[in-house]
Every structure is written in structure tokens, then in C-alpha cells.
Scaffold this motif. Structure first.
Motif, PDB file in Angstrom:
ATOM      1  N   GLU A   1      27.701  27.461  25.215  1.00 12.24           N
ATOM      2  CA  GLU A   1      28.360  27.101  26.462  1.00 12.24           C
ATOM      3  C   GLU A   1      29.674  27.873  26.604  1.00 12.24           C
ATOM      4  O   GLU A   1      30.547  27.802  25.746  1.00 12.24           O
ATOM      5  CB  GLU A   1      28.644  25.606  26.505  1.00 12.24           C
ATOM      6  CG  GLU A   1      29.293  25.153  27.809  1.00 12.24           C
ATOM      7  CD  GLU A   1      29.571  23.669  27.854  1.00 12.24           C
ATOM      8  OE1 GLU A   1      30.252  23.239  28.796  1.00 12.24           O
ATOM      9  OE2 GLU A   1      29.115  22.953  26.939  1.00 12.24           O
ATOM     10  N   VAL A   2      29.798  28.646  27.677  1.00 14.42           N
ATOM     11  CA  VAL A   2      31.002  29.428  27.944  1.00 14.42           C
ATOM     12  C   VAL A   2      31.535  29.026  29.316  1.00 14.42           C
ATOM     13  O   VAL A   2      30.804  29.032  30.305  1.00 14.42           O
ATOM     14  CB  VAL A   2      30.715  30.946  27.933  1.00 14.42           C
ATOM     15  CG1 VAL A   2      31.980  31.727  28.272  1.00 14.42           C
ATOM     16  CG2 VAL A   2      30.169  31.372  26.581  1.00 14.42           C
ATOM     17  N   THR A   3      32.798  28.648  29.357  1.00 13.41           N
ATOM     18  CA  THR A   3      33.423  28.287  30.624  1.00 13.41           C
ATOM     19  C   THR A   3      34.699  29.096  30.806  1.00 13.41           C
ATOM     20  O   THR A   3      35.266  29.610  29.845  1.00 13.41           O
ATOM     21  CB  THR A   3      33.767  26.784  30.673  1.00 13.41           C
ATOM     22  OG1 THR A   3      34.638  26.470  29.586  1.00 13.41           O
ATOM     23  CG2 THR A   3      32.501  25.937  30.573  1.00 13.41           C
ATOM     24  N   ALA A   4      35.145  29.201  32.040  1.00 10.21           N
ATOM     25  CA  ALA A   4      36.356  29.956  32.335  1.00 10.21           C
ATOM     26  C   ALA A   4      37.577  29.213  31.788  1.00 10.21           C
ATOM     27  O   ALA A   4      37.646  27.993  31.820  1.00 10.21           O
ATOM     28  CB  ALA A   4      36.497  30.157  33.841  1.00 10.21           C
ATOM     29  N   LEU A   5      38.533  29.986  31.295  1.00 10.13           N
ATOM     30  CA  LEU A   5      39.777  29.431  30.792  1.00 10.13           C
ATOM     31  C   LEU A   5      40.855  29.645  31.848  1.00 10.13           C
ATOM     32  O   LEU A   5      41.115  30.767  32.265  1.00 10.13           O
ATOM     33  CB  LEU A   5      40.182  30.118  29.485  1.00 10.13           C
ATOM     34  CG  LEU A   5      41.510  29.700  28.858  1.00 10.13           C
ATOM     35  CD1 LEU A   5      41.455  28.235  28.438  1.00 10.13           C
ATOM     36  CD2 LEU A   5      41.832  30.583  27.662  1.00 10.13           C
ATOM     37  N   SER A   6      41.487  28.570  32.280  1.00  8.39           N
ATOM     38  CA  SER A   6      42.455  28.673  33.365  1.00  8.39           C
ATOM     39  C   SER A   6      43.759  28.000  32.973  1.00  8.39           C
ATOM     40  O   SER A   6      43.756  26.940  32.344  1.00  8.39           O
ATOM     41  CB  SER A   6      41.908  28.013  34.635  1.00  8.39           C
ATOM     42  OG  SER A   6      42.889  27.983  35.651  1.00  8.39           O
ATOM     43  N   ILE A   7      44.882  28.629  33.324  1.00  5.10           N
ATOM     44  CA  ILE A   7      46.181  27.995  33.086  1.00  5.10           C
ATOM     45  C   ILE A   7      46.874  27.665  34.407  1.00  5.10           C
ATOM     46  O   ILE A   7      48.030  27.262  34.417  1.00  5.10           O
ATOM     47  CB  ILE A   7      47.100  28.882  32.225  1.00  5.10           C
ATOM     48  CG1 ILE A   7      47.491  30.169  32.966  1.00  5.10           C
ATOM     49  CG2 ILE A   7      46.476  29.183  30.893  1.00  5.10           C
ATOM     50  CD1 ILE A   7      48.620  30.917  32.289  1.00  5.10           C
ATOM     51  N   GLY A   8      46.175  27.846  35.503  1.00  5.68           N
ATOM     52  CA  GLY A   8      46.805  27.544  36.783  1.00  5.68           C
ATOM     53  C   GLY A   8      45.979  28.009  37.952  1.00  5.68           C
ATOM     54  O   GLY A   8      44.744  28.040  37.887  1.00  5.68           O
ATOM     55  N   GLU A   9      46.661  28.403  39.002  1.00  6.68           N
ATOM     56  CA  GLU A   9      46.005  28.791  40.240  1.00  6.68           C
ATOM     57  C   GLU A   9      46.526  30.142  40.731  1.00  6.68           C
ATOM     58  O   GLU A   9      47.701  30.471  40.530  1.00  6.68           O
ATOM     59  CB  GLU A   9      46.248  27.730  41.322  1.00  6.68           C
ATOM     60  CG  GLU A   9      45.727  26.353  40.953  1.00  6.68           C
ATOM     61  CD  GLU A   9      46.043  25.299  42.000  1.00  6.68           C
ATOM     62  OE1 GLU A   9      45.519  24.175  41.872  1.00  6.68           O
ATOM     63  OE2 GLU A   9      46.802  25.598  42.940  1.00  6.68           O
ATOM     64  N   ARG A  10      45.658  30.868  41.382  1.00  4.91           N
ATOM     65  CA  ARG A  10      46.037  32.132  42.016  1.00  4.91           C
ATOM     66  C   ARG A  10      45.966  31.928  43.525  1.00  4.91           C
ATOM     67  O   ARG A  10      44.927  31.587  44.078  1.00  4.91           O
ATOM     68  CB  ARG A  10      45.089  33.259  41.587  1.00  4.91           C
ATOM     69  CG  ARG A  10      45.388  34.619  42.230  1.00  4.91           C
ATOM     70  CD  ARG A  10      44.374  35.636  41.729  1.00  4.91           C
ATOM     71  NE  ARG A  10      44.636  36.971  42.238  1.00  4.91           N
ATOM     72  CZ  ARG A  10      44.153  37.459  43.387  1.00  4.91           C
ATOM     73  NH1 ARG A  10      43.377  36.686  44.152  1.00  4.91           N
ATOM     74  NH2 ARG A  10      44.429  38.681  43.775  1.00  4.91           N
ATOM     75  N   VAL A  11      47.093  32.127  44.182  1.00  5.46           N
ATOM     76  CA  VAL A  11      47.199  31.904  45.622  1.00  5.46           C
ATOM     77  C   VAL A  11      47.471  33.242  46.304  1.00  5.46           C
ATOM     78  O   VAL A  11      48.322  34.013  45.849  1.00  5.46           O
ATOM     79  CB  VAL A  11      48.345  30.922  45.945  1.00  5.46           C
ATOM     80  CG1 VAL A  11      48.507  30.763  47.447  1.00  5.46           C
ATOM     81  CG2 VAL A  11      48.104  29.575  45.273  1.00  5.46           C
ATOM     82  N   VAL A  12      46.747  33.520  47.371  1.00  7.25           N
ATOM     83  CA  VAL A  12      47.040  34.692  48.198  1.00  7.25           C
ATOM     84  C   VAL A  12      47.718  34.187  49.462  1.00  7.25           C
ATOM     85  O   VAL A  12      47.110  33.526  50.296  1.00  7.25           O
ATOM     86  CB  VAL A  12      45.768  35.486  48.538  1.00  7.25           C
ATOM     87  CG1 VAL A  12      46.128  36.686  49.424  1.00  7.25           C
ATOM     88  CG2 VAL A  12      45.078  35.959  47.269  1.00  7.25           C
ATOM     89  N   LEU A  13      48.999  34.485  49.573  1.00 11.10           N
ATOM     90  CA  LEU A  13      49.814  33.982  50.671  1.00 11.10           C
ATOM     91  C   LEU A  13      50.047  35.094  51.681  1.00 11.10           C
ATOM     92  O   LEU A  13      50.561  36.162  51.338  1.00 11.10           O
ATOM     93  CB  LEU A  13      51.153  33.478  50.115  1.00 11.10           C
ATOM     94  CG  LEU A  13      52.094  32.748  51.071  1.00 11.10           C
ATOM     95  CD1 LEU A  13      51.440  31.478  51.603  1.00 11.10           C
ATOM     96  CD2 LEU A  13      53.398  32.409  50.356  1.00 11.10           C
ATOM     97  N   GLN A  14      49.654  34.844  52.915  1.00  8.43           N
ATOM     98  CA  GLN A  14      49.867  35.828  53.967  1.00  8.43           C
ATOM     99  C   GLN A  14      51.301  35.719  54.477  1.00  8.43           C
ATOM    100  O   GLN A  14      51.711  34.688  55.010  1.00  8.43           O
ATOM    101  CB  GLN A  14      48.876  35.626  55.116  1.00  8.43           C
ATOM    102  CG  GLN A  14      48.983  36.706  56.190  1.00  8.43           C
ATOM    103  CD  GLN A  14      47.942  36.525  57.284  1.00  8.43           C
ATOM    104  OE1 GLN A  14      47.180  35.570  57.287  1.00  8.43           O
ATOM    105  NE2 GLN A  14      47.906  37.459  58.223  1.00  8.43           N
TER     106      GLN A  14
END
Length: 275
Positions: free
Chosen positions: A29-42
Motif C-alpha cells: 500500500e502506497v499513499t501520498a505524503l502531504s504536509i499541507g496544501e498547495r494553493v494557486v491564487l489569482q
């Protein structure tokens, strides 16, 4: 006898190889490792999209009644300083460390840091080396009118805001401190490029403020110009220091321009948040 030993060794190796091959073929089982969020702000101010990386404390999704201070990081892309500064914030806020409160980290990824972090210069060499230069006023307006309101609306934040800037980012952090001091409560300024425009920012009279400020300035072994101007910035602020200002300076004699930031931020967290 030697032939028998060789045959046995061969069989053992063959069996081991088959076991390893079978293990490799098993589903893992392999899952993504995340430490937060990536936001694209216009951004309408900058007329472009900006990538914002956001670190959220571990308990953020569960502690729904809790608000968090925000640390804004210049040079805050994944490839720059976001991951290791977020790591310092996480470590410093562990219950057995308690160096700073659990905090949100907002890393501002760069598009053109020479454009965004510098004000107009009269120095011809600056103009030649930095042809897109001189648009810090727009970038500051982006932070004030678009980024901070977005972060405060989307996340559970307190009013406490910290800014971290190094090199040209330190130049920008100093400009904000001088011209728009109330945008942030705490300023961590490392190895600032105060040589910009013939050191004109050191001649600028900072705007007055009445709110409490913590200002931490650090520099490594980075040559006469950067070391001298960082010290002059401290001396200038020291003269202006009042009951609302807590001012710190640190010389990191074993660090240089490339590696001063990490230790500087750690030390700044100790000075600013451990009271």
C-alpha cells in the motif's frame, strides 16, 4: 566435497533470490505524503497566478475551535525554504519542546524574486544585473490586499503574523518593516541585501507604529558589505527602539550566505516566542 558445498551455496542463493522476488511482487500500500496544501491564487495586483504552499499543524482538522498564528515565508516554494522552515515550526511546537505555538506556515513561491523583492534603484549596475527590478511596491500590495485576506478567510487564524525573509527577501522584509510595519508583528530578517540602491534603505526614516514588534536580525560570515549593513540596520533600529519594540541581533560566525537561514530562524523562534 567442494562440489557439494558449491551446489548447496547455489541452491541457497537461488532460494533467497526467489523469496526476494516474491516479496517484490507482493502488493504494497502506497499513499501520498502531504504536509499541507498547495494553493494557486489569482492575483489581480500582480496580474498573474501565484503558488502558495500552506503547512497546517497536525491537529488543525480536529481542533475546530482553535485559531493559529501565521508565519509568512518569502522564498517559500517546495524547492526553496518551505519544507525545512515548516519542519522547524513543527518541531518547535511539539509539546515537549514548546518553543513556539502551533502555527500555520504560508510559503510564497517565487515567480521573479528580483522583480518582487526590490524597489526602484538609481544604481546602473543594479539595473544591469537585475533588468526586471523595482516592483516591490506591487508585491507588498499583493501581500496586504490579497494574500493576507485570503489566508485569514480560508484558515482559522489569529491576528499574530510573522514574516521571514533572507537575502533579497531580507531586503523586502526590511522595506515592509520601514514602510508598512503593521502588516506583521514579528520580523525575522536574515542576511538582508541592504547594499541595494547604494544602501538607500538605511537612510530611510521608518514609519511609526504603536503595536508591539519583535525584530530579529541575523547575518553570517558573508563579507564586509552584508555584515556591515546588517549591523547598521540593527544600530538604526536600536536608536529608534521604544517600549513597543523588542530587538535582537545575532552574528552566525560559522555560517555563510547559503546556510545562515535555518539556524537564524531557530534562534529567532527562541527569542521571539519563548518569553
Amino acid at each position: 566435497m567442494k562440489m557439494i558445498k558449491t551446489t548447496v551455496i547455489f541452491i541457497v542463493l537461488l532460494v533467497c533470490h526467489q523469496v526476494l522476488a516474491d516479496d517484490a511482487n507482493k502488493e504494497v500500500e502506497v499513499t501520498a505524503l502531504s504536509i499541507g496544501e498547495r494553493v494557486v491564487l489569482q492575483s489581480e495586483v500582480l496580474n498573474e497566478n501565484r503558488v502558495i504552499n500552506v503547512y497546517l499543524p497536525q491537529g488543525y482538522s480536529k481542533a475546530l475551535a482553535k485559531d493559529y498564528p501565521v508565519i509568512y515565508l518569502l522564498d517559500g516554494s517546495i524547492e526553496e525554504d518551505f519544507i525545512h522552515i515548516a519542519g522547524l515550526v513543527q518541531f518547535g511546537s511539539f509539546s515537549w519542546v514548546e518553543m513556539l505555538p502551533e502555527s500555520i506556515v504560508v510559503g510564497i513561491s517565487n515567480v521573479d524574486r528580483r522583480r518582487d523583492f526590490t524597489f526602484p534603484t538609481g544604481n546602473e549596475r543594479d539595473k544591469k544585473d537585475f533588468p526586471t527590478t523595482g516592483h516591490s511596491q506591487s508585491f507588498i500590495r499583493f501581500i496586504e490586499t490579497e494574500l493576507q485576506p485570503y489566508i485569514d478567510a480560508k484558515y482559522r487564524t489569529t491576528s499574530t503574523k510573522t514574516l521571514i525573509g533572507q537575502s533579497l527577501g531580507g531586503l523586502l522584509a526590511t522595506e515592509i518593516l520601514f514602510k508598512k510595519p503593521d502588516l506583521f508583528d514579528n520580523y525575522i530578517i536574515t542576511s538582508p541585501s541592504l547594499w541595494w540602491d547604494d544602501e538607500s534603505l538605511l537612510k530611510y526614516t521608518p514609519a511609526l507604529y504603536t503595536s508591539k514588534k519583535y525584530v530579529f536580525i541575523a547575518v553570517g560570515k558573508e563579507g564586509e558589505e552584508i555584515e556591515r549593513t546588517a549591523r547598521e540596520l540593527y544600530d538604526k533600529l536600536k536608536v529608534l527602539e521604544n517600549e513597543n519594540t523588542h530587538l535582537y541581533f545575532e552574528y552566525l560566525k560559522k555560517q555563510d550566505h547559503g546556510d545562515a537561514l535555518h539556524l537564524a530562524v531557530y534562534s529567532a523562534f527562541e527569542k521571539i516566542f519563548v518569553q
